[in-house]
Design a protein around this motif. Structure first.
Motif, short mmCIF file in Angstrom:
data_model
loop_
_atom_site.label_atom_id
_atom_site.label_comp_id
_atom_site.label_asym_id
_atom_site.label_seq_id
_atom_site.Cartn_x
_atom_site.Cartn_y
_atom_site.Cartn_z
N SER A 29 60.48 -31.02 18.17
CA SER A 29 59.61 -32.18 18.28
C SER A 29 58.69 -32.15 17.07
O SER A 29 57.97 -31.18 16.85
N TYR A 89 56.43 -40.36 12.49
CA TYR A 89 56.33 -39.60 13.74
C TYR A 89 56.38 -40.55 14.93
O TYR A 89 55.98 -41.69 14.81
N TRP A 104 58.27 -35.17 27.30
CA TRP A 104 58.33 -33.70 27.31
C TRP A 104 57.87 -33.11 28.63
O TRP A 104 58.24 -31.99 28.97
N ILE A 141 65.76 -27.52 19.90
CA ILE A 141 65.26 -28.90 19.94
C ILE A 141 63.88 -28.89 19.31
O ILE A 141 63.04 -28.06 19.63
N TRP A 174 56.73 -24.59 24.39
CA TRP A 174 57.02 -24.72 22.96
C TRP A 174 56.68 -23.44 22.21
O TRP A 174 55.71 -22.78 22.50
N THR A 217 62.58 -36.35 16.72
CA THR A 217 63.18 -35.32 17.56
C THR A 217 64.50 -34.94 16.91
O THR A 217 65.32 -35.81 16.62
N LEU A 273 66.82 -39.42 25.90
CA LEU A 273 66.89 -38.03 25.45
C LEU A 273 67.79 -37.21 26.36
O LEU A 273 68.63 -36.43 25.88
N PRO A 293 62.85 -24.64 22.42
CA PRO A 293 61.98 -25.74 21.98
C PRO A 293 61.02 -25.32 20.87
O PRO A 293 60.34 -24.30 20.98
N ARG A 303 69.47 -36.46 15.04
CA ARG A 303 68.08 -36.77 14.70
C ARG A 303 67.74 -38.11 15.32
O ARG A 303 68.49 -39.08 15.17
N CYS A 323 53.41 -39.96 19.56
CA CYS A 323 53.63 -38.53 19.81
C CYS A 323 52.95 -38.13 21.11
O CYS A 323 53.52 -37.39 21.93
N LYS A 352 57.98 -26.98 18.35
CA LYS A 352 57.10 -28.11 18.05
C LYS A 352 56.49 -27.91 16.67
O LYS A 352 55.88 -26.88 16.39
#
Length: 150
Positions: free
Chosen positions: A52, A104, A69, A50, A31, A107, A129, A84, A119, A61, A86
């Protein structure tokens, strides 16, 4: 024969020691936590971003971090096709509010020009995913616009 036996035992001990010191690394997403760096990387590689979005205190999470992940298929797809990013409420609260994230985890997938592709709110499985990312790849391959963006 005694010398050979000592060498064999020493070799087995070394192999055992090295296998315990260097376990096979689990698949991991690398990330970035900088939106600016993610956008730059997406522009230079032609990849999607992408994102997170979560919080350190968020149970789901943490489950996504553990189950989704780190899933080898997800990590592979991201490594090959995505940048990626985050975001956490502890570090990016203003940006998260601007994105109108109310819960939360979330993604999101963006184009390199910051256009929202999809989304997904809440916990999503690795399978869901992966299917979503494959569908996006297929739609981009069919789209005449995506071939000029790369």
């Amino acid at each position: 024969m005694n010398h050979f036996r000592k060498l064999a035992v020493l070799t087995l001990m070394l192999v055992g020691f090295m296998s315990h010191r260097h376990p096979i690394a689990a698949a991991e997403v690398r990330w970035t936590h900088s939106p600016e760096q993610a956008i730059q990387a997406a522009h230079s590689t032609g990849r999607l971003i992408i994102v997170s979005v979560g919080a350190n205190w968020c149970h789901y999470c943490k489950e996504m971090d553990r189950d989704v992940w780190k899933h080898p298929a997800i990590a592979k797809i991201i490594a090959e096709e995505y940048v990626p990013l985050k975001l956490t409420d502890e570090q990016h609260q203003e940006l998260i509010e601007t994105m109108q994230i109310k819960g939360y985890p979330a993604t999101l997938i963006f184009t390199q020009d910051r256009q929202l592709v999809t989304r997904m709110d809440g916990y999503i499985s690795a399978e869901k995913l992966a299917n979503t990312m494959r569908a996006i790849r297929l739609s981009r391959q069919r789209s005449p616009q995506s071939s000029t963006a790369r």
